[in-house]
Design a protein around this motif. Structure first.
Motif, PDB file in Angstrom:
ATOM      1  N   CYS A 164     -12.504   8.033   2.161  1.00 19.15           N
ATOM      2  CA  CYS A 164     -11.081   7.689   2.202  1.00 19.15           C
ATOM      3  C   CYS A 164     -10.937   6.165   2.088  1.00 19.15           C
ATOM      4  O   CYS A 164     -11.519   5.422   2.884  1.00 19.15           O
ATOM      5  CB  CYS A 164     -10.448   8.159   3.504  1.00 19.15           C
ATOM      6  N   PHE A 165     -10.162   5.735   1.122  1.00 22.67           N
ATOM      7  CA  PHE A 165      -9.998   4.305   0.849  1.00 22.67           C
ATOM      8  C   PHE A 165      -8.650   3.819   1.386  1.00 22.67           C
ATOM      9  O   PHE A 165      -7.616   4.424   1.111  1.00 22.67           O
ATOM     10  CB  PHE A 165     -10.082   4.035  -0.656  1.00 22.67           C
ATOM     11  N   PRO A 166      -8.660   2.708   2.129  1.00 21.46           N
ATOM     12  CA  PRO A 166      -7.405   2.192   2.688  1.00 21.46           C
ATOM     13  C   PRO A 166      -6.597   1.424   1.647  1.00 21.46           C
ATOM     14  O   PRO A 166      -7.143   0.832   0.714  1.00 21.46           O
ATOM     15  CB  PRO A 166      -7.884   1.251   3.794  1.00 21.46           C
ATOM     16  N   LEU A 167      -5.291   1.461   1.812  1.00 20.09           N
ATOM     17  CA  LEU A 167      -4.395   0.618   1.038  1.00 20.09           C
ATOM     18  C   LEU A 167      -3.745  -0.381   1.994  1.00 20.09           C
ATOM     19  O   LEU A 167      -3.516  -0.079   3.165  1.00 20.09           O
ATOM     20  CB  LEU A 167      -3.314   1.441   0.324  1.00 20.09           C
ATOM     21  N   GLU A 168      -3.437  -1.560   1.488  1.00 25.19           N
ATOM     22  CA  GLU A 168      -2.893  -2.629   2.313  1.00 25.19           C
ATOM     23  C   GLU A 168      -1.388  -2.759   2.092  1.00 25.19           C
ATOM     24  O   GLU A 168      -0.893  -2.540   0.983  1.00 25.19           O
ATOM     25  CB  GLU A 168      -3.562  -3.964   1.947  1.00 25.19           C
ATOM     26  N   TRP A 169      -0.674  -3.134   3.134  1.00 24.79           N
ATOM     27  CA  TRP A 169       0.759  -3.380   3.000  1.00 24.79           C
ATOM     28  C   TRP A 169       1.018  -4.490   1.992  1.00 24.79           C
ATOM     29  O   TRP A 169       0.396  -5.549   2.043  1.00 24.79           O
ATOM     30  CB  TRP A 169       1.350  -3.745   4.354  1.00 24.79           C
ATOM     31  N   ASP A 170       1.902  -4.229   1.050  1.00 20.82           N
ATOM     32  CA  ASP A 170       2.304  -5.205   0.046  1.00 20.82           C
ATOM     33  C   ASP A 170       3.718  -5.669   0.372  1.00 20.82           C
ATOM     34  O   ASP A 170       4.693  -4.963   0.089  1.00 20.82           O
ATOM     35  CB  ASP A 170       2.249  -4.564  -1.348  1.00 20.82           C
ATOM     36  N   SER A 171       3.823  -6.839   0.969  1.00 21.34           N
ATOM     37  CA  SER A 171       5.140  -7.346   1.367  1.00 21.34           C
ATOM     38  C   SER A 171       5.974  -7.788   0.177  1.00 21.34           C
ATOM     39  O   SER A 171       7.189  -7.994   0.300  1.00 21.34           O
ATOM     40  CB  SER A 171       4.982  -8.521   2.345  1.00 21.34           C
ATOM     41  N   ASN A 172       5.343  -7.932  -0.989  1.00 19.88           N
ATOM     42  CA  ASN A 172       6.049  -8.378  -2.192  1.00 19.88           C
ATOM     43  C   ASN A 172       6.084  -7.285  -3.253  1.00 19.88           C
ATOM     44  O   ASN A 172       6.038  -7.571  -4.450  1.00 19.88           O
ATOM     45  CB  ASN A 172       5.399  -9.652  -2.762  1.00 19.88           C
ATOM     46  N   GLY A 173       6.138  -6.033  -2.822  1.00 25.02           N
ATOM     47  CA  GLY A 173       6.188  -4.932  -3.762  1.00 25.02           C
ATOM     48  C   GLY A 173       7.467  -4.933  -4.587  1.00 25.02           C
ATOM     49  O   GLY A 173       8.445  -5.607  -4.257  1.00 25.02           O
ATOM     50  N   LYS A 174       7.479  -4.134  -5.660  1.00 24.39           N
ATOM     51  CA  LYS A 174       8.607  -4.154  -6.594  1.00 24.39           C
ATOM     52  C   LYS A 174       9.918  -3.743  -5.948  1.00 24.39           C
ATOM     53  O   LYS A 174      10.987  -4.221  -6.335  1.00 24.39           O
ATOM     54  CB  LYS A 174       8.301  -3.271  -7.800  1.00 24.39           C
ATOM     55  N   GLY A 199       6.685  -5.163   9.383  1.00 24.90           N
ATOM     56  CA  GLY A 199       5.602  -6.126   9.287  1.00 24.90           C
ATOM     57  C   GLY A 199       6.187  -7.516   9.162  1.00 24.90           C
ATOM     58  O   GLY A 199       7.347  -7.684   8.750  1.00 24.90           O
ATOM     59  N   TYR A 200       5.392  -8.515   9.524  1.00 21.90           N
ATOM     60  CA  TYR A 200       5.867  -9.899   9.433  1.00 21.90           C
ATOM     61  C   TYR A 200       5.321 -10.541   8.174  1.00 21.90           C
ATOM     62  O   TYR A 200       4.106 -10.672   7.995  1.00 21.90           O
ATOM     63  CB  TYR A 200       5.453 -10.700  10.664  1.00 21.90           C
ATOM     64  N   PRO A 217       3.737  -7.332  14.016  1.00 19.77           N
ATOM     65  CA  PRO A 217       2.422  -7.804  13.572  1.00 19.77           C
ATOM     66  C   PRO A 217       2.407  -8.219  12.102  1.00 19.77           C
ATOM     67  O   PRO A 217       3.201  -7.737  11.293  1.00 19.77           O
ATOM     68  CB  PRO A 217       1.528  -6.577  13.784  1.00 19.77           C
ATOM     69  N   LYS A 218       1.480  -9.125  11.773  1.00 22.60           N
ATOM     70  CA  LYS A 218       1.272  -9.512  10.379  1.00 22.60           C
ATOM     71  C   LYS A 218       0.548  -8.394   9.623  1.00 22.60           C
ATOM     72  O   LYS A 218       0.781  -8.195   8.431  1.00 22.60           O
ATOM     73  CB  LYS A 218       0.462 -10.805  10.302  1.00 22.60           C
ATOM     74  N   LYS A 219      -0.330  -7.682  10.323  1.00 22.19           N
ATOM     75  CA  LYS A 219      -1.016  -6.530   9.743  1.00 22.19           C
ATOM     76  C   LYS A 219      -0.553  -5.293  10.492  1.00 22.19           C
ATOM     77  O   LYS A 219      -0.933  -5.078  11.648  1.00 22.19           O
ATOM     78  CB  LYS A 219      -2.533  -6.659   9.841  1.00 22.19           C
ATOM     79  N   PRO A 220       0.270  -4.466   9.876  1.00 24.40           N
ATOM     80  CA  PRO A 220       0.798  -3.288  10.577  1.00 24.40           C
ATOM     81  C   PRO A 220      -0.297  -2.314  10.981  1.00 24.40           C
ATOM     82  O   PRO A 220      -1.329  -2.190  10.308  1.00 24.40           O
ATOM     83  CB  PRO A 220       1.730  -2.662   9.536  1.00 24.40           C
ATOM     84  N   ALA A 221      -0.052  -1.603  12.081  1.00 21.39           N
ATOM     85  CA  ALA A 221      -1.006  -0.589  12.526  1.00 21.39           C
ATOM     86  C   ALA A 221      -0.992   0.618  11.602  1.00 21.39           C
ATOM     87  O   ALA A 221      -2.021   1.250  11.365  1.00 21.39           O
ATOM     88  CB  ALA A 221      -0.680  -0.155  13.949  1.00 21.39           C
ATOM     89  N   LEU A 243       8.199  -1.746   6.012  1.00 21.74           N
ATOM     90  CA  LEU A 243       7.089  -1.323   5.168  1.00 21.74           C
ATOM     91  C   LEU A 243       7.606  -0.361   4.103  1.00 21.74           C
ATOM     92  O   LEU A 243       8.262   0.630   4.430  1.00 21.74           O
ATOM     93  CB  LEU A 243       6.015  -0.633   6.008  1.00 21.74           C
ATOM     94  N   VAL A 244       7.317  -0.678   2.844  1.00 22.97           N
ATOM     95  CA  VAL A 244       7.749   0.163   1.737  1.00 22.97           C
ATOM     96  C   VAL A 244       6.586   0.489   0.807  1.00 22.97           C
ATOM     97  O   VAL A 244       6.413   1.629   0.397  1.00 22.97           O
ATOM     98  CB  VAL A 244       8.878  -0.514   0.926  1.00 22.97           C
TER      99      VAL A 244
END
Length: 262
Positions: free
Chosen positions: A110-120, A35-36, A88-92, A46-47
């Motif tokens: 089913c609930f979506p989760l978003e990519w966290d580029s600043n995860g621990k 992801g960007y 992409p800024k928002k990964p597929a 993506l982590v």
């Protein structure tokens, strides 16, 4: 300002995203996990995926914490099959979580989760678990995540493909046992007394006969709300704390070979 998703995706959408993931060509999979990061102005692997606060409250309202039928399901999905030339800024690729009470509910709520580029794990800071034997669970979760981060990009399709008697099958979802799910529910709390956050980290472990995929999703609950009044709920569950007070769950069973009826 873009409105954040507060609720579940529709059953039809979830089925579409799941099919997109299953039909994606193996050679395209490694590119899905970049992801960007606009803040850092760089590409990142993506982590970590996170659930925003409003969605977490809505998700908590679907959880029957005391149910003996409760199973948390982590679904893998692709929002689309359009693979752009640029990262992409928002990964597929996206993860979804569901409180399941029977096979008939598959793909519902089913609930979506978003990519966290600043995860621990992405920030490169030193991670630690509490000292002592009771910290083994959190430490193993860390090992899974770091193993994912250290996998060569060209090999990122391998964790999702079965390597035992069911060769070349692609994993669809992961199911957590009733004991694990009750513990996760207790840690999440309620909309009125809620944990600070729900995260799912991408991890990698060993593939074995009963778990033929090396991919391991690691559920992480920040500031768990677990009460001490029901220790029997946690007798067969992980969720032990790390140095930051988060609890981790990494014993999801893959589907296939399992099913929602297991």
């Amino acid at each position: 300002m873009k409105k954040k998703n507060k609720g579940p995706v529709s059953d039809a959408r979830m089925a579409e995203y799941a099919e997109n993931w299953q039909r994606c060509r193996t050679e395209d999979i490694p590119g899905l996990f970049q992801g960007y990061d606009t803040e850092q102005e760089q590409c990142e692997r993506l982590v970590t995926f996170k659930m925003n606060k409003d969605a977490l409250k809505a998700f908590q309202s679907t959880i029957k914490a005391g149910s003996d039928e409760l199973r948390f399901i982590v679904h893998l999905g692709l929002l689309h099959n359009d693979f752009p030339a640029k990262v992409p800024k928002k990964p597929a690729f996206q993860l979804f979580i569901q409180a399941l009470y029977g096979k008939k509910d598959w793909h519902k709520n089913c609930f979506p989760l978003e990519w966290d580029s600043n995860g621990k794990f992405s920030q490169g800071r030193d991670e630690s678990t509490n000292n002592g034997a009771e910290a083994i669970s959190a430490a193993s979760a860390y090992l899974f995540v770091h193993s994912w981060m250290e996998t060569f990009t060209e090999d990122l399709a391998l964790p999702f493909e079965s390597v035992s008697h069911d060769l070349d099958r692609r994993v669809k979802a992961y199911q957590f046992s009733n004991a694990e799910s009750k513990a996760i529910a207790a840690d999440l709390g309620t909309p009125d007394a809620s944990a600070k956050g729900l995260y799912i980290h991408l991890g990698r472990g060993l593939a074995v006969a009963r778990h033929p995929f090396s991919f391991r999703p690691v559920i992480d609950v920040a500031d768990p709300q677990r009460a001490n009044s029901a220790p029997e709920v946690f007798a067969n569950a992980t969720g032990l704390l790390d140095g930051d007070g988060d609890s981790f769950y990494d014993f999801g069973a893959p589907i296939p070979p399992g099913s929602p009826d297991d």
